[in-house]
Design an enzyme around this catalytic site. Structure first.
Site, PDB file in Angstrom:
ATOM      1  N   HIS A  46     -38.870 -14.338 -31.946  1.00 49.83           N
ATOM      2  CA  HIS A  46     -40.070 -15.179 -32.159  1.00 49.83           C
ATOM      3  C   HIS A  46     -41.137 -14.426 -32.925  1.00 49.83           C
ATOM      4  O   HIS A  46     -42.108 -14.007 -32.329  1.00 49.83           O
ATOM      5  CB  HIS A  46     -40.624 -15.624 -30.804  1.00 49.83           C
ATOM      6  CG  HIS A  46     -41.532 -16.812 -30.868  1.00 49.83           C
ATOM      7  ND1 HIS A  46     -42.887 -16.720 -31.081  1.00 49.83           N
ATOM      8  CD2 HIS A  46     -41.271 -18.132 -30.751  1.00 49.83           C
ATOM      9  CE1 HIS A  46     -43.425 -17.926 -31.068  1.00 49.83           C
ATOM     10  NE2 HIS A  46     -42.461 -18.802 -30.864  1.00 49.83           N
ATOM     11  N   PHE A  47     -41.235 -14.303 -34.019  1.00 48.69           N
ATOM     12  CA  PHE A  47     -40.293 -14.403 -35.124  1.00 48.69           C
ATOM     13  C   PHE A  47     -40.208 -13.003 -35.728  1.00 48.69           C
ATOM     14  O   PHE A  47     -41.253 -12.411 -35.984  1.00 48.69           O
ATOM     15  CB  PHE A  47     -40.799 -15.397 -36.166  1.00 48.69           C
ATOM     16  CG  PHE A  47     -41.080 -16.761 -35.590  1.00 48.69           C
ATOM     17  CD1 PHE A  47     -40.034 -17.655 -35.364  1.00 48.69           C
ATOM     18  CD2 PHE A  47     -42.358 -17.145 -35.230  1.00 48.69           C
ATOM     19  CE1 PHE A  47     -40.287 -18.917 -34.836  1.00 48.69           C
ATOM     20  CE2 PHE A  47     -42.609 -18.399 -34.699  1.00 48.69           C
ATOM     21  CZ  PHE A  47     -41.578 -19.287 -34.502  1.00 48.69           C
TER      22      PHE A  47
END
Length: 137
Positions: A46-47
């Site tokens: 994420h991310f």
């Protein structure tokens, strides 16, 4: 108050213990913190190219902070029962210190309603009203 204090109250453990310490607390208010690190497991997905701490984990951190407040007066396991009016205002990134401010609004039929605000550098990044209960051991 450090992580040892938090662990003495909350049943949560790594990687889902989302409060690193308590700055101040009273009967109806608590201020706690989480240091956001690039080594937090959530950033693997994420991310990876632009890591952002998930809003749902900010809300869980608020709920855990509220749990510390509740468990000072009641023994058991804190339960997150509901959420209202959640708003996310700014990104939280690795290197940030997330401050959780939780205030008790009222108690009714074994539940407690709280208002939580999460801040970074004194700017609001998220806020919500939460409903919690305690499961007796």
């Amino acid at each position: 108050m450090n992580i040892d204090y938090v662990k003495s109250i909350l049943p949560h453990r790594y990687p889902f213990l989302l409060v690193d310490g308590v700055i101040e607390e009273s009967e109806d208010r608590i201020v706690a913190f989480k240091n956001i690190s690039i080594s937090d497991p959530v950033f693997q997905g994420h991310f990876p190219e632009y890591p952002i701490y998930p809003g749902v984990l900010i809300v869980e951190g608020l709920a855990q902070t509220a749990g510390i407040l509740l468990l000072k007066s009641v023994e058991g396991i804190p339960l997150f029962l509901g959420i209202d009016e959640a708003r996310f205002k700014k990104e939280v990134r690795p290197g940030d210190r997330l401050i959780y401010e939780v205030r008790k609004l009222g108690e009714k039929l074994g539940t407690v309603q709280v208002e939580g605000v999460a801040k970074v550098d004194d700017k609001i990044v998220a806020k919500a009203r939460l409903l919690l209960g305690v499961k007796k051991k």
